[in-house]
Design an enzyme around this catalytic site. Structure first.
Site, PDB file in Angstrom:
ATOM      1  N   LEU A 125     -11.916  17.169 -21.583  1.00 43.99           N
ATOM      2  CA  LEU A 125     -11.499  16.231 -22.629  1.00 43.99           C
ATOM      3  C   LEU A 125     -11.216  17.005 -23.922  1.00 43.99           C
ATOM      4  O   LEU A 125     -10.136  16.891 -24.508  1.00 43.99           O
ATOM      5  CB  LEU A 125     -12.624  15.191 -22.853  1.00 43.99           C
ATOM      6  CG  LEU A 125     -12.463  14.229 -24.034  1.00 43.99           C
ATOM      7  CD1 LEU A 125     -11.293  13.270 -23.809  1.00 43.99           C
ATOM      8  CD2 LEU A 125     -13.756  13.411 -24.254  1.00 43.99           C
ATOM      9  N   THR A 126     -12.178  17.827 -24.341  1.00 39.38           N
ATOM     10  CA  THR A 126     -12.136  18.467 -25.655  1.00 39.38           C
ATOM     11  C   THR A 126     -10.959  19.440 -25.807  1.00 39.38           C
ATOM     12  O   THR A 126     -10.617  20.168 -24.874  1.00 39.38           O
ATOM     13  CB  THR A 126     -13.455  19.232 -25.881  1.00 39.38           C
ATOM     14  OG1 THR A 126     -14.521  18.295 -25.769  1.00 39.38           O
ATOM     15  CG2 THR A 126     -13.503  19.898 -27.246  1.00 39.38           C
ATOM     16  N   GLY A 131     -12.606  17.416 -31.018  1.00 44.14           N
ATOM     17  CA  GLY A 131     -13.974  17.561 -30.528  1.00 44.14           C
ATOM     18  C   GLY A 131     -14.671  16.217 -30.664  1.00 44.14           C
ATOM     19  O   GLY A 131     -14.580  15.352 -29.790  1.00 44.14           O
ATOM     20  N   ILE A 157     -14.896  24.014 -21.863  1.00 43.34           N
ATOM     21  CA  ILE A 157     -15.010  23.259 -20.617  1.00 43.34           C
ATOM     22  C   ILE A 157     -16.103  23.870 -19.734  1.00 43.34           C
ATOM     23  O   ILE A 157     -15.919  24.946 -19.141  1.00 43.34           O
ATOM     24  CB  ILE A 157     -13.645  23.219 -19.873  1.00 43.34           C
ATOM     25  CG1 ILE A 157     -12.552  22.702 -20.842  1.00 43.34           C
ATOM     26  CG2 ILE A 157     -13.751  22.360 -18.622  1.00 43.34           C
ATOM     27  CD1 ILE A 157     -12.864  21.370 -21.527  1.00 43.34           C
ATOM     28  N   ARG A 266     -54.950  32.866 -25.547  1.00 50.55           N
ATOM     29  CA  ARG A 266     -54.929  33.789 -26.693  1.00 50.55           C
ATOM     30  C   ARG A 266     -56.165  33.601 -27.585  1.00 50.55           C
ATOM     31  O   ARG A 266     -56.508  32.470 -27.938  1.00 50.55           O
ATOM     32  CB  ARG A 266     -53.649  33.512 -27.503  1.00 50.55           C
ATOM     33  CG  ARG A 266     -53.547  34.248 -28.804  1.00 50.55           C
ATOM     34  CD  ARG A 266     -53.200  35.689 -28.599  1.00 50.55           C
ATOM     35  NE  ARG A 266     -52.979  36.364 -29.873  1.00 50.55           N
ATOM     36  CZ  ARG A 266     -52.819  37.673 -29.991  1.00 50.55           C
ATOM     37  NH1 ARG A 266     -52.835  38.453 -28.915  1.00 50.55           N
ATOM     38  NH2 ARG A 266     -52.618  38.207 -31.175  1.00 50.55           N
ATOM     39  N   GLN A 334     -43.703  29.098 -32.565  1.00 46.96           N
ATOM     40  CA  GLN A 334     -44.707  29.226 -33.628  1.00 46.96           C
ATOM     41  C   GLN A 334     -46.106  29.438 -33.037  1.00 46.96           C
ATOM     42  O   GLN A 334     -46.884  30.244 -33.534  1.00 46.96           O
ATOM     43  CB  GLN A 334     -44.661  27.970 -34.516  1.00 46.96           C
ATOM     44  CG  GLN A 334     -45.341  28.122 -35.853  1.00 46.96           C
ATOM     45  CD  GLN A 334     -44.609  29.113 -36.769  1.00 46.96           C
ATOM     46  OE1 GLN A 334     -43.435  29.406 -36.565  1.00 46.96           O
ATOM     47  NE2 GLN A 334     -45.313  29.631 -37.744  1.00 46.96           N
ATOM     48  N   GLY A 338     -45.571  36.127 -33.004  1.00 41.29           N
ATOM     49  CA  GLY A 338     -44.624  37.225 -32.782  1.00 41.29           C
ATOM     50  C   GLY A 338     -44.152  37.306 -31.342  1.00 41.29           C
ATOM     51  O   GLY A 338     -42.971  37.571 -31.070  1.00 41.29           O
ATOM     52  N   GLU A 361     -21.571  16.688 -25.367  1.00 44.31           N
ATOM     53  CA  GLU A 361     -21.524  15.261 -24.963  1.00 44.31           C
ATOM     54  C   GLU A 361     -21.754  14.347 -26.172  1.00 44.31           C
ATOM     55  O   GLU A 361     -22.346  13.279 -26.060  1.00 44.31           O
ATOM     56  CB  GLU A 361     -22.466  14.978 -23.797  1.00 44.31           C
ATOM     57  CG  GLU A 361     -22.084  15.802 -22.572  1.00 44.31           C
ATOM     58  CD  GLU A 361     -22.189  15.116 -21.225  1.00 44.31           C
ATOM     59  OE1 GLU A 361     -22.356  13.882 -21.207  1.00 44.31           O
ATOM     60  OE2 GLU A 361     -22.077  15.814 -20.206  1.00 44.31           O
ATOM     61  N   THR A 363     -22.119  14.976 -30.654  1.00 40.67           N
ATOM     62  CA  THR A 363     -23.117  15.516 -31.585  1.00 40.67           C
ATOM     63  C   THR A 363     -24.127  14.430 -31.989  1.00 40.67           C
ATOM     64  O   THR A 363     -23.898  13.236 -31.778  1.00 40.67           O
ATOM     65  CB  THR A 363     -22.425  16.005 -32.876  1.00 40.67           C
ATOM     66  OG1 THR A 363     -21.770  14.860 -33.457  1.00 40.67           O
ATOM     67  CG2 THR A 363     -21.401  17.093 -32.603  1.00 40.67           C
TER      68      THR A 363
HETATM   69  N1  CAA Z   1     -17.337   2.403 -22.952  1.00 39.49           N
HETATM   70  C1  CAA Z   1     -16.093   2.014 -22.618  1.00 39.49           C
HETATM   71  N2  CAA Z   1     -15.069   1.994 -23.509  1.00 39.49           N
HETATM   72  C2  CAA Z   1     -15.336   2.409 -24.758  1.00 39.49           C
HETATM   73  C3  CAA Z   1     -16.605   2.830 -25.173  1.00 39.49           C
HETATM   74  C4  CAA Z   1     -17.633   2.833 -24.216  1.00 39.49           C
HETATM   75  N3  CAA Z   1     -18.866   3.228 -24.524  1.00 39.49           N
HETATM   76  N4  CAA Z   1     -16.553   3.190 -26.469  1.00 39.49           N
HETATM   77  C5  CAA Z   1     -15.284   2.974 -26.878  1.00 39.49           C
HETATM   78  N5  CAA Z   1     -14.549   2.509 -25.826  1.00 39.49           N
HETATM   79  C6  CAA Z   1     -13.142   2.141 -25.821  1.00 39.49           C
HETATM   80  C7  CAA Z   1     -12.852   1.113 -26.870  1.00 39.49           C
HETATM   81  O1  CAA Z   1     -13.068  -0.184 -26.374  1.00 39.49           O
HETATM   82  C8  CAA Z   1     -11.409   1.378 -27.144  1.00 39.49           C
HETATM   83  O2  CAA Z   1     -10.620   0.864 -26.075  1.00 39.49           O
HETATM   84  P1  CAA Z   1      -9.338  -0.060 -26.368  1.00 39.49           P
HETATM   85  O3  CAA Z   1      -8.507   0.738 -27.325  1.00 39.49           O
HETATM   86  O4  CAA Z   1      -8.706  -0.222 -25.041  1.00 39.49           O
HETATM   87  O5  CAA Z   1      -9.877  -1.294 -26.989  1.00 39.49           O
HETATM   88  C9  CAA Z   1     -11.286   2.889 -27.029  1.00 39.49           C
HETATM   89  O6  CAA Z   1     -12.383   3.289 -26.180  1.00 39.49           O
HETATM   90  C10 CAA Z   1     -11.371   3.608 -28.351  1.00 39.49           C
HETATM   91  O7  CAA Z   1     -12.624   3.345 -28.922  1.00 39.49           O
HETATM   92  P2  CAA Z   1     -12.922   3.604 -30.449  1.00 39.49           P
HETATM   93  O8  CAA Z   1     -11.891   2.924 -31.297  1.00 39.49           O
HETATM   94  O9  CAA Z   1     -14.337   3.285 -30.680  1.00 39.49           O
HETATM   95  O10 CAA Z   1     -12.669   5.172 -30.588  1.00 39.49           O
HETATM   96  P3  CAA Z   1     -12.861   6.095 -31.866  1.00 39.49           P
HETATM   97  O11 CAA Z   1     -11.673   6.962 -31.955  1.00 39.49           O
HETATM   98  O12 CAA Z   1     -13.278   5.277 -33.039  1.00 39.49           O
HETATM   99  O13 CAA Z   1     -14.076   7.094 -31.513  1.00 39.49           O
HETATM  100  C11 CAA Z   1     -16.092   8.020 -30.729  1.00 39.49           C
HETATM  101  C12 CAA Z   1     -15.091   6.870 -30.695  1.00 39.49           C
HETATM  102  C13 CAA Z   1     -17.420   7.349 -30.397  1.00 39.49           C
HETATM  103  C14 CAA Z   1     -16.204   8.755 -32.043  1.00 39.49           C
HETATM  104  C15 CAA Z   1     -15.649   8.977 -29.606  1.00 39.49           C
HETATM  105  O14 CAA Z   1     -14.475   9.685 -29.971  1.00 39.49           O
HETATM  106  C16 CAA Z   1     -16.706   9.959 -29.199  1.00 39.49           C
HETATM  107  O15 CAA Z   1     -17.591   9.629 -28.430  1.00 39.49           O
HETATM  108  N6  CAA Z   1     -16.626  11.216 -29.677  1.00 39.49           N
HETATM  109  C17 CAA Z   1     -17.466  12.286 -29.194  1.00 39.49           C
HETATM  110  C18 CAA Z   1     -16.776  13.013 -28.070  1.00 39.49           C
HETATM  111  C19 CAA Z   1     -17.729  13.638 -27.119  1.00 39.49           C
HETATM  112  O16 CAA Z   1     -18.826  13.160 -26.873  1.00 39.49           O
HETATM  113  N7  CAA Z   1     -17.277  14.724 -26.513  1.00 39.49           N
HETATM  114  C20 CAA Z   1     -18.048  15.372 -25.517  1.00 39.49           C
HETATM  115  C21 CAA Z   1     -17.183  16.309 -24.757  1.00 39.49           C
HETATM  116  S1  CAA Z   1     -17.661  16.501 -23.078  1.00 39.49           S
HETATM  117  C22 CAA Z   1     -18.955  17.575 -23.063  1.00 39.49           C
HETATM  118  O17 CAA Z   1     -19.527  17.941 -24.062  1.00 39.49           O
HETATM  119  C23 CAA Z   1     -19.356  17.977 -21.693  1.00 39.49           C
HETATM  120  C24 CAA Z   1     -20.078  19.254 -21.623  1.00 39.49           C
HETATM  121  O18 CAA Z   1     -19.505  20.302 -21.579  1.00 39.49           O
HETATM  122  C25 CAA Z   1     -21.533  19.250 -21.549  1.00 39.49           C
END
Ligand code: CAA
Length: 389
Positions: A125-126, A131, A157, A266, A334, A338, A361, A363
């Site tokens: 995704l990212t 991000g 990824i 200890r 802590q 050391g 996943e 912040t």
């Molecule tokens: N379940 C289902 N749908 C959802 C939802 C949920 N929990 N949350 C939002 N949606 C839907 C909304 O209904 C909306 O759909 P429609 O447009 O069809 O109505 C759409 O998603 C957009 O939602 P928002 O308007 O709320 O979106 P936003 O742009 O305001 O942002 C956010 C939402 C919560 C900030 C989101 O961008 C987010 O979670 N950001 C963080 C990203 C993230 O967690 N990345 C992790 C990367 S993967 C990773 O880290 C894996 C790894 O390597 C360990």
């Protein structure tokens, strides 16, 4: 209300714990230092059914519930958090969304090789410019013949270099900015090119890659509805965050185990340091916070098993467990003083590994935003437009 695990859940937990303590934990420091991805461990986990624990048996999994799956993640992460994240991303960020959103054909084609551990999954995704603001991705998918031509670059990824199946998100409607107009695709390893291996603070036994995609795929690689893939990403992260919370609990538990044993052994000022109230308070806080985090994780996992909404509960579990793990692994250092700061003990690794659980996943800041939106009961804008008065 019953806080006990079922016999089946205890059995899966014991299986994962025994394996992790015998075959992962003794090597974890070496893998960390050598930055080695322990491929052979995933083959063994697959033999035990733990690469598809909560996937139904008809799709090649072990058919456990989600609670059992997060118990597995906790045990793996207690031994080696890098192994924990590899299994977490593979399972909850790739296999489960294909199971939930795929057609019958997509499920029977893509899920069994993942659940049997023949392929590793990666969630793409990212991007460098997307991000926390995941909806601003610019990777593109345009219709090509009967299928799609997909181009773009992805960053950070997990599992990238070793994955056989990618759940990749790309924009299918260029007219729309933000989260709408994004679709989800299932890609194979030969559709992507790995361009970089990330060097990280911790989690050195897991791989984190940049990749590019420039591939034409058949129409049946689109998963879910066109332009509605962002919902798949969000709902995937709802479950994935519970897994990361379990990972954080496992790391904190490992730190506590070492700190407790050290405090009992200890000696200083003529007695065991466990006799000092200063150390007792640290151990008491650790035990309490680990307990509280685990209860939040279990509640969120139970809600998911029950098919109930768990967005906010998963965010609370991840937020609390990750911040707790960072705090309490620092306390473990802590207590060891050391020695805790050296490679002679594993607590410095736990501290480095814990930090990422506050970042990936979603912040901690994003978890607070998700929780606040649920409290306020309405979609709150993330930010004011730069052009707004
Ligand atoms: N379940 C289902 N749908 C959802 C939802 C949920 N929990 N949350 C939002 N949606 C839907 C909304 O209904 C909306 O759909 P429609 O447009 O069809 O109505 C759409 O998603 C957009 O939602 P928002 O308007 O709320 O979106 P936003 O742009 O305001 O942002 C956010 C939402 C919560 C900030 C989101 O961008 C987010 O979670 N950001 C963080 C990203 C993230 O967690 N990345 C992790 C990367 S993967 C990773 O880290 C894996 C790894 O390597 C360990």
């Amino acid at each position: 209300m019953d806080f006990g695990l079922t016999a089946d859940q205890r059995e899966v937990q014991a299986l994962a714990r025994d394996f992790a303590q015998a075959e992962i934990e003794p090597h974890a420091s070496e893998w960390d230092r050598e930055h080695r991805f322990p491929r052979e461990v995933f083959a063994r986990l697959a033999e035990l059914g733990l690469m598809g624990a909560c996937v139904p048996e008809e799709y090649g999994g072990a058919g456990t519930d989600f609670v059992s799956y997060v118990l597995v993640l906790e045990e793996l992460s207690r031994a080696d958090a890098g192994v924990g994240v590899t299994v977490a991303v593979h399972t909850s960020a790739v296999t489960l969304p294909i199971l939930s959103f795929g057609t019958d054909e997509q499920r029977s084609r893509f899920v069994p090789p993942l659940a049997r551990g023949e392929y590793l999954g990666a969630f793409a995704l990212t991007e460098s410019g997307a991000g926390s603001d995941a909806g601003s991705i610019v990777s593109r998918a345009v219709p090509a013949g009967d299928g799609w031509h997909i181009t773009g670059s992805k960053q950070w990824i997990t599992n990238g270099r070793h994955a056989g199946t990618f759940l990749l998100f790309a924009r299918t409607d260029p007219e729309v900015t933000g989260a709408r107009g994004v679709s989800a695709f299932i890609l194979d390893a030969d559709h992507v090119t790995i361009t970089r291996d990330e060097e990280k603070l911790g989690l050195n036994s897991s791989v984190t890659n940049d990749l590019t995609v420039d591939a034409t795929v058949d129409a049946d690689r689109l998963i879910g509805d066109e332009n509605h893939g962002f919902r798949i990403a969000m709902s995937t992260l709802d479950g994935g965050r519970i897994g990361i919370a379990a990972q954080a609990v496992g790391i904190a538990q490992a730190g506590y185990d070492v700190a407790l044993a050290y405090a009992k052994d200890r000696r200083a000022f003529g007695t065991r340091i466990a006799n000092f109230q200063a150390i007792q308070h640290k151990l008491a806080n650790m035990a309490m916070e680990i307990d509280a985090a685990r209860l939040l994780v279990m509640r969120a996992a139970w809600l998911k098993d029950a098919g109930k909404p768990h967005t906010s509960e998963g965010a609370k579990a991840k937020l609390f467990a990750s911040e707790m793990a960072r705090r309490q692994t620092a306390e473990a250092i802590q207590i060891l003083g050391g020695y805790g700061y050296t490679k002679e003990f594993p607590v410095e690794r736990y501290y480095r590994d814990a930090k990422i659980t506050e970042i990936y996943e979603g912040t901690s800041e994003i978890q607070r935003l998700v929780i606040a939106r649920s409290i306020l009961g309405e979609r709150q804008p993330v930010a004011q437009s730069e052009n707004a008065q």
